[in-house]
Design an enzyme around this catalytic site. Structure first.
Site, mmCIF file in Angstrom:
data_model
loop_
_atom_site.group_PDB
_atom_site.id
_atom_site.type_symbol
_atom_site.label_atom_id
_atom_site.label_comp_id
_atom_site.label_asym_id
_atom_site.label_seq_id
_atom_site.Cartn_x
_atom_site.Cartn_y
_atom_site.Cartn_z
ATOM 1 N N GLN A 69 0.902 -1.325 -0.044
ATOM 2 C CA GLN A 69 -0.059 -0.066 -0.006
ATOM 3 C C GLN A 69 0.875 0.996 0.070
ATOM 4 O O GLN A 69 1.927 1.181 0.730
ATOM 5 C CB GLN A 69 -0.772 -0.040 1.363
ATOM 6 C CG GLN A 69 -2.261 0.844 1.201
ATOM 7 C CD GLN A 69 -3.056 0.071 0.756
ATOM 8 O OE1 GLN A 69 -3.825 -0.925 1.240
ATOM 9 N NE2 GLN A 69 -3.778 0.365 -0.658
ATOM 10 N N THR A 95 1.122 0.111 6.748
ATOM 11 C CA THR A 95 -0.098 -0.559 6.785
ATOM 12 C C THR A 95 0.106 -2.094 7.029
ATOM 13 O O THR A 95 0.956 -2.673 6.098
ATOM 14 C CB THR A 95 -1.073 -0.443 5.704
ATOM 15 O OG1 THR A 95 -0.675 -1.023 4.463
ATOM 16 C CG2 THR A 95 -1.574 1.122 5.642
ATOM 17 N N THR A 96 -0.929 -2.780 7.411
ATOM 18 C CA THR A 96 -0.692 -4.325 7.511
ATOM 19 C C THR A 96 -1.807 -4.897 6.233
ATOM 20 O O THR A 96 -2.828 -5.508 6.327
ATOM 21 C CB THR A 96 -1.455 -4.799 8.720
ATOM 22 O OG1 THR A 96 -0.511 -4.416 9.798
ATOM 23 C CG2 THR A 96 -1.073 -6.290 8.744
ATOM 24 N N HIS A 97 -1.356 -4.414 5.143
ATOM 25 C CA HIS A 97 -1.980 -4.425 3.689
ATOM 26 C C HIS A 97 -1.031 -5.338 2.652
ATOM 27 O O HIS A 97 -0.770 -4.536 1.640
ATOM 28 C CB HIS A 97 -2.620 -3.242 3.225
ATOM 29 C CG HIS A 97 -3.712 -2.449 4.021
ATOM 30 N ND1 HIS A 97 -4.141 -1.257 3.918
ATOM 31 C CD2 HIS A 97 -4.091 -2.860 5.264
ATOM 32 C CE1 HIS A 97 -4.986 -0.953 4.919
ATOM 33 N NE2 HIS A 97 -4.919 -2.032 5.727
ATOM 34 N N ASN A 98 -0.286 -6.262 3.282
ATOM 35 C CA ASN A 98 0.324 -6.964 2.258
ATOM 36 C C ASN A 98 -0.532 -7.876 1.042
ATOM 37 O O ASN A 98 -1.345 -8.431 1.743
ATOM 38 C CB ASN A 98 1.383 -7.891 2.964
ATOM 39 C CG ASN A 98 1.974 -7.294 4.211
ATOM 40 O OD1 ASN A 98 1.486 -7.319 5.337
ATOM 41 N ND2 ASN A 98 3.449 -6.734 3.798
#
Lengths: 592, 242
Positions: free
Chosen positions: A346, A517-520
């Site tokens: 992200q 963000t923890t949006h891998n």
């Protein structure tokens, strides 16, 4: 020698959002489900109550709800010329651990993709010509918004999402997001309240001709019984969503929304503190036979199953495939192979707004999804003809928390410590808001996941290796969207100063240290071509038809939105096809 | 080895150190006073004096207490003695490489051993931070923050600075149950009301919030942030109902 257990119908790896949704739907369909979760049992009622949960040091700094790197981590480098080194401490992203997974410490920002997002390659090629996507592995998802819409709608009713519809069955609605795809029904709950900075952002954005709306929120705004009959309560705006569990039963999470309604089901069994090591394959390699895991007593156990569901965090699903020999690993030299391909992230930037003493933001009054947003610069909602990039992001004034160890906004040119810093922290804490640019992330050939040749985890398995830097496309995108956010910030009233930060600024490499963000996403992507996707459009592995894959690892490239909404839409879509087609007649659902 | 009490260590800070900068009354109220008969859990006297000196450059005294006055050194001592300091959150398998800044912590140390080793190497020629005057201390901390001019072997100077600065901020602003943020010094300074958080009737109002801090242990604070207090004294300030 592994202990072999009696066979079950379905084994599910991971007890987060997708794993518990799979267990509920498949148990109801008559399938005996065993869910295997690496972490501890926990519950909102017994583990997340205030005031103990409101402990910034324990949960936000020491990260008690997250994965612990000594057990599970990865190695990282910016490019293939470097030597990857272990991520020794959590930073840029925070995968979860334990019942509910990362779904208990999310913010609750619950989005749907734009219709054009799901057909990104076709859409951009049609509108601008193929060349605009040169050098990128951008591709279509393999299904349309209309096909996923019933599943987005259902998940909204699992979470009790609050917001204002912008498009109801094709009719544009006042106060909502005019760019969104058609909703078949309205939000289950009314929007959140707006704090003073959010009201100011809305007024300014409107005056500038943009279309502000309340961020869609899984912080529930009134007492609500969800689609499964679970009860949620109204949000208290306590400011402890992100990194915390919600003891108020006000932030939708996998425990209160799903686990509570499946835990006593005769077809449901949950095994905690159990680490899955690999998926086992049949002799011909065409199907999986079950999973081998280390149980809570340290014993190695083989759980046979007819069907295997991979519901771990995006990165760990890819790791499990690589260590199990599922699918073909991606080779960046040849471009062949698919497992690990199209890893994306992200692209985050932000403007910081410093108000005078007449504006009280009181940042500690917040909620994970308390935001006022414009979508005018997301996806292809604006003309990309002469911009030199694809994609975009939403711009949102967010008031998620005022955690005092971390929340120290200071105006530009303030020293980083010392007397002046202290004075600036004191003067600005109650009079500040951040405007985030939550940008998309395209897939490019040089960003990928594979296995590290050197470092091993606590179980002796090679670490996942991440090779990633921000693609040039996303640097341009981020600078552009941030410039729009900065304009809005400067047009707001009572503003003393504005500063900006851009994680993908020209010249800056992606760093694994500061939280972003923890949006891998990606690494096991969904699609309709086995050369460029790991699973077919139903989430079924091309190479092993009884393995179904869930989560953000499926995203061919990342959206300008938070992933939970899109990935849960995909989960219910996959489960629909499992229940109504595959399980009656197990076979490949698409021809390779 | 004799176990010096915390108070004894504090009193050794020297003429130009904390004791000279700190009025006697504030000293008596600070966190050392409560723990002063106990020895340190992890630190030795030199380390405690170094950290007190450095912490008070980072967060000096003004209308609100300095870092050490707010109990930050006690906080750090307890953290380094506990799971965090002993490396609970760190993957520490080798081999160890220098890495790039983007790759983060690569030191072959737990936080506790990083700080112990780092301080020992910074002071190996017997020049003590505590013996420097205020300007010299500030200059030293500036150089350390830039990570330049120091050869500390396998302790990267920048990592050492970042680790201490992170602990100092945590000690100043974490809930007082961890030994820092004495008397809610950090929370009162900014106006954070604490762990008992319930704001559905306030979140949309442009007004100061009238409650002083209250932490997890439910001990009430005594005063608002300076900013909130002065606004609350104002004639036209909207009053919160209920």
């Amino acid at each position: 020698m592994a202990t072999q257990l009696p066979k079950t119908d379905v084994v599910i790896v991971g007890a987060g959002w997708t794993g518990l949704a799979a267990a509920k739907e498949l148990a109801d369909a008559g399938q005996r489900c065993v869910v295997i979760e690496r972490g501890d049992w926990r519950h909102d009622a017994s583990n997340f109550g205030a005031p103990e949960e409101h402990d910034e040091l324990k949960y936000a700094r020491r990260k008690e709800h997250m994965i612990d790197t000594p057990t599970k981590t990865l190695s990282f480098r910016n490019n293939a010329d470097q030597t990857a080194l272990p991520m020794r401490r959590l930073g840029s992203f925070l995968p979860g651990k334990g019942l509910g997974g990362a779904g208990i410490h999310w913010n609750g920002q619950l989005w749907r993709p734009l219709p054009s997002d799901l057909e990104m390659r076709s859409h951009y090629a049609d509108r601008y010509g193929e060349d605009i996507l040169k050098g990128m592995n951008v591709q279509d998802w393999g299904m349309t918004y209309d096909e996923l819409e019933p599943h987005f709608d259902f998940f909204d009713r699992v979470c009790g999402t609050s917001g204002v519809a912008g498009n109801l069955n094709g009719e544009t609605q006042d106060g909502g997001n005019p760019f969104e795809g058609p909703r078949s029904s309205d939000y289950p709950n009314p929007p959140m309240k707006a704090s003073p900075p959010l009201q100011m952002f809305r007024d300014t954005a409107e005056q500038m001709g943009y279309n502000p709306f309340h961020m869609p929120s899984a912080n529930v705004t009134r007492a609500y019984e969800n689609a499964y009959g679970a009860q949620l309560h109204p949000c208290t705006y306590c400011g402890f969503c992100e990194r915390f569990g919600c003891g108020y039963f006000a932030k939708a999470d996998p425990i209160v929304c799903i686990y509570d309604v499946v835990k006593d089901h005769e077809n449901f069994e949950l095994r905690m503190n159990s680490q899955v090591l690999r998926v086992e394959k049949s002799e011909d390699g065409k199907t999986a036979t079950g999973v081998t895991y280390v149980d809570e007593n340290g014993r190695e156990v083989f759980q046979p199953a007819d069907t295997v569901c991979l519901n771990a965090y995006a990165l760990w699903n890819v790791h499990l495939m690589l260590v199990s020999g599922l699918g073909t690993p991606y080779d960046p030299e040849t471009g062949e192979g698919t497992v690990g391909r199209n890893y994306a992230y992200q692209t985050i930037a932000a403007a910081s707004v410093f108000f005078d003493e007449n504006v009280w933001s009181n940042p500690f009054m917040g909620a994970g999804a308390l935001g006022m947003t414009i979508d005018d610069f997301n996806g292809d909602n604006f003309d990309h003809s002469d911009l030199g990039f694809v994609g975009g992001g939403y711009i949102s004034a967010n008031q998620t928390n005022g955690r005092p160890i971390n929340y120290h906004p200071t105006p530009p040119d303030t020293p980083k410590w010392g007397a002046e810093w202290k004075q600036a922290v004191r003067e600005n804490y109650l009079h500040h808001v951040g405007i985030v640019c939550h940008g998309s992330s395209v897939a490019v050939p040089q960003n990928y996941l594979d296995l590290d040749p050197t470092y091993k985890d606590a179980y002796g398995q090679p670490l996942l290796r991440m090779t990633f830097d921000f693609p040039e496309n996303d640097r341009k995108m981020s600078a552009y969207v941030l410039s729009k956010a900065e304009e809005i910030a400067r047009n707001m009233d009572n503003v003393r100063a504005v500063s900006t930060v851009n994680r993908a600024a020209e010249g800056e490499k992606y760093s694994i240290v500061p939280y972003q963000t923890t949006h891998n996403t990606g690494g096991a992507v969904i699609g309709s071509d086995p050369k460029t996707s790991v699973v077919n459009r139903y989430g079924q592995m091309w190479d092993h038809h009884n393995v179904f894959v869930f989560g953000a690892c499926l995203f061919p490239q990342n959206l300008g939105y938070n992933p939970t909404g899109p990935l849960m839409g995909l989960a219910y879509w996959t489960l629909d096809h499992m229940k109504n087609d595959y399980l009656q007649n197990p076979r490949p659902l698409m021809d390779a | 080895m004799p176990q010096f009490s915390r108070r004894a260590v504090l009193m050794q800070l020297g003429a130009s150190g904390l004791a000279a900068l700190t009025p006697g009354a504030a000293l008596a109220q600070n966190r050392y006073a409560e723990l002063d008969t106990q020895p340190w859990s992890y630190l030795d006297g030199n380390e405690a004096r170094f950290l007190a000196s450095m912490a008070d450059v980072l967060i000096p005294e003004d209308d609100f207490p300095s870092a050490s006055q707010a109990g930050v050194v006690d906080f750090i001592d307890l953290q380094l003695a506990g799971p965090y300091g002993q490396g609970a959150g760190l993957y520490l398998e080798g081999p160890f490489g220098d890495g790039t800044p983007e790759q983060g912590w690569q030191a072959d140390h737990t936080p506790a051993s990083l700080i112990r080793t780092g301080i020992a190497r910074l002071e190996r020629d017997d020049t003590r931070l505590v013996d420097l005057d205020a300007d010299e201390r500030e200059e030293f901390v500036t150089r350390l923050s830039e990570g330049k001019d120091f050869d500390l072997g396998d302790v990267p100077a920048k990592t050492l600075f970042d680790e201490i600065w992170a602990l100092v901020k945590e000690g100043y602003f974490a809930d007082p149950i961890y030994g820092g943020n004495k008397g809610y010094a950090g929370w009162e300074m900014v106006g954070f009301p604490g762990a008992h958080a319930y704001y559905p009737d306030h979140v949309d109002k442009n007004a100061p919030f009238p409650a002083p801090p209250r932490g997890i242990a439910h001990v009430p604070g005594t005063r608002h942030s300076a900013d909130t207090a002065s606004a609350l004294r104002g004639a036209d300030t909207p009053k919160e109902e209920g």
